[in-house]
Design a protein around this motif. Sequence first.
Motif, short mmCIF file in Angstrom:
data_model
loop_
_atom_site.label_atom_id
_atom_site.label_comp_id
_atom_site.label_asym_id
_atom_site.label_seq_id
_atom_site.Cartn_x
_atom_site.Cartn_y
_atom_site.Cartn_z
N PHE A 14 -30.35 5.79 -30.17
CA PHE A 14 -30.14 5.64 -28.61
C PHE A 14 -31.44 5.70 -27.74
O PHE A 14 -31.55 4.09 -26.92
CB PHE A 14 -29.29 6.55 -27.61
N LEU A 15 -32.48 5.94 -27.62
CA LEU A 15 -33.58 6.00 -27.28
C LEU A 15 -34.65 4.91 -27.08
O LEU A 15 -35.10 4.36 -26.52
CB LEU A 15 -34.62 7.80 -27.49
N ILE A 16 -34.05 4.35 -28.61
CA ILE A 16 -35.07 3.17 -29.05
C ILE A 16 -33.61 2.06 -28.64
O ILE A 16 -34.97 1.36 -28.39
CB ILE A 16 -35.17 3.05 -30.65
N TYR A 17 -32.77 2.21 -28.50
CA TYR A 17 -31.52 0.71 -27.82
C TYR A 17 -32.19 0.83 -26.50
O TYR A 17 -32.16 0.30 -25.55
CB TYR A 17 -31.20 1.06 -28.12
N ILE A 18 -32.40 1.61 -25.48
CA ILE A 18 -33.17 2.20 -24.22
C ILE A 18 -33.87 1.45 -23.78
O ILE A 18 -34.39 0.76 -23.22
CB ILE A 18 -32.44 3.34 -23.71
N SER A 19 -34.66 2.36 -24.98
CA SER A 19 -36.41 2.17 -24.11
C SER A 19 -36.48 0.43 -24.58
O SER A 19 -37.69 -0.61 -24.18
CB SER A 19 -37.41 2.34 -25.04
N PHE A 20 -35.55 -0.26 -25.63
CA PHE A 20 -36.28 -1.85 -26.13
C PHE A 20 -35.60 -2.39 -24.71
O PHE A 20 -36.65 -3.05 -24.21
CB PHE A 20 -35.69 -2.16 -27.29
N GLY A 21 -34.98 -2.49 -24.23
CA GLY A 21 -33.75 -3.05 -23.08
C GLY A 21 -34.74 -2.85 -22.37
O GLY A 21 -35.83 -3.36 -21.56
N TYR A 22 -35.45 -1.65 -21.95
CA TYR A 22 -36.51 -1.63 -20.67
C TYR A 22 -38.01 -2.39 -21.09
O TYR A 22 -37.88 -3.25 -19.77
CB TYR A 22 -37.10 0.46 -20.14
N GLY A 23 -37.77 -1.71 -22.16
CA GLY A 23 -39.07 -2.70 -21.52
C GLY A 23 -39.37 -4.68 -21.85
O GLY A 23 -40.33 -4.92 -21.37
N VAL A 24 -38.50 -4.58 -22.71
CA VAL A 24 -37.31 -6.36 -22.26
C VAL A 24 -37.95 -6.85 -20.81
O VAL A 24 -38.58 -7.75 -20.33
CB VAL A 24 -36.74 -6.66 -22.91
#
Length: 313
Positions: A14-24
Amino acid sequence: MSSFLVAVNAVVPFLIYISFGYGVRRSGLADETFLGRLNQLVFKAFFPILMFNNLYKIETGFTLNPKLVVFAVAGILILQVVLLLTVPRLVRENPKRGVIIQAIYRSNFVLFGIPLTASIYGAGGTTLASMMIAIVIPIYNVTAVFILELFRGGKPRPAVLLKNVCTNPLILGAAAGFVAFILGLRLPACVEKPVGQFADLTTPLALFVLGGTMHFSSIRGNARYLVPALAVKLVLLPAVIFALALALGFDSLERFVLFTMFATPIAASSYSMAENMGGDGELAGEFVVLSTAVSVITIFLWVFVLREMGLVG
């Protein structure tokens, strides 16, 4: 160490998916307009496939415990009554009252329930989670309309409520999957495979979008509402529900599904409903963002502790 690894494996994706979206989004590769349209696409096209696929794959002989359904529905309704009696005594502004009540009882069970259950119980656990989602989501949606209208001073129209429930993409997908299961319908292999692949894509894509739409800039001003409500939502309420489920003799999987119903972050749709129904849209959005960020920690701790105590998994 075993419990720690189970908790890590449940939460880190969950943390990876959310962080990736935030970073993009922060990098400028995707803007708010694009993410908003992608969010609509996920909700209207991908989630129905996920719901269909999970119920379509139910093994013959699977039965749903009626006591579990009664407990889940009664738990939501009783919680709403308690909140309707207490929140107006503590909060003066009507636009905030409805938002706070919705924030405490309404979880993002759709987005978090299935993958969390799958991470601990495997594919078999997603069937129960999917069936409970099909039962709980209409209750969330209908009661949210009543509560927001109550504090706006309006009167909900039954015909509109019925239409909203019957046209909800998640409900339509679940209904189609359930019909296919009851009738024993099987898709050709060339269709079944892409359906399964689309279903697998849904959760990562939805969490990516959620991360891309998160903003933290204006949270401080509403901290006096956010902190106590989220403490109840993510700490107190899961403890009470899990203790009751344990006392009533639900098995490990049933207890965990009930836990995910009440311990997961606030549904993203609560923001749009509040914004369009006279609620405090800014506060609702902050609840979604902060609960999502904090829940990564609280869910990890809950899973670790419950696993160590031998109560889940």
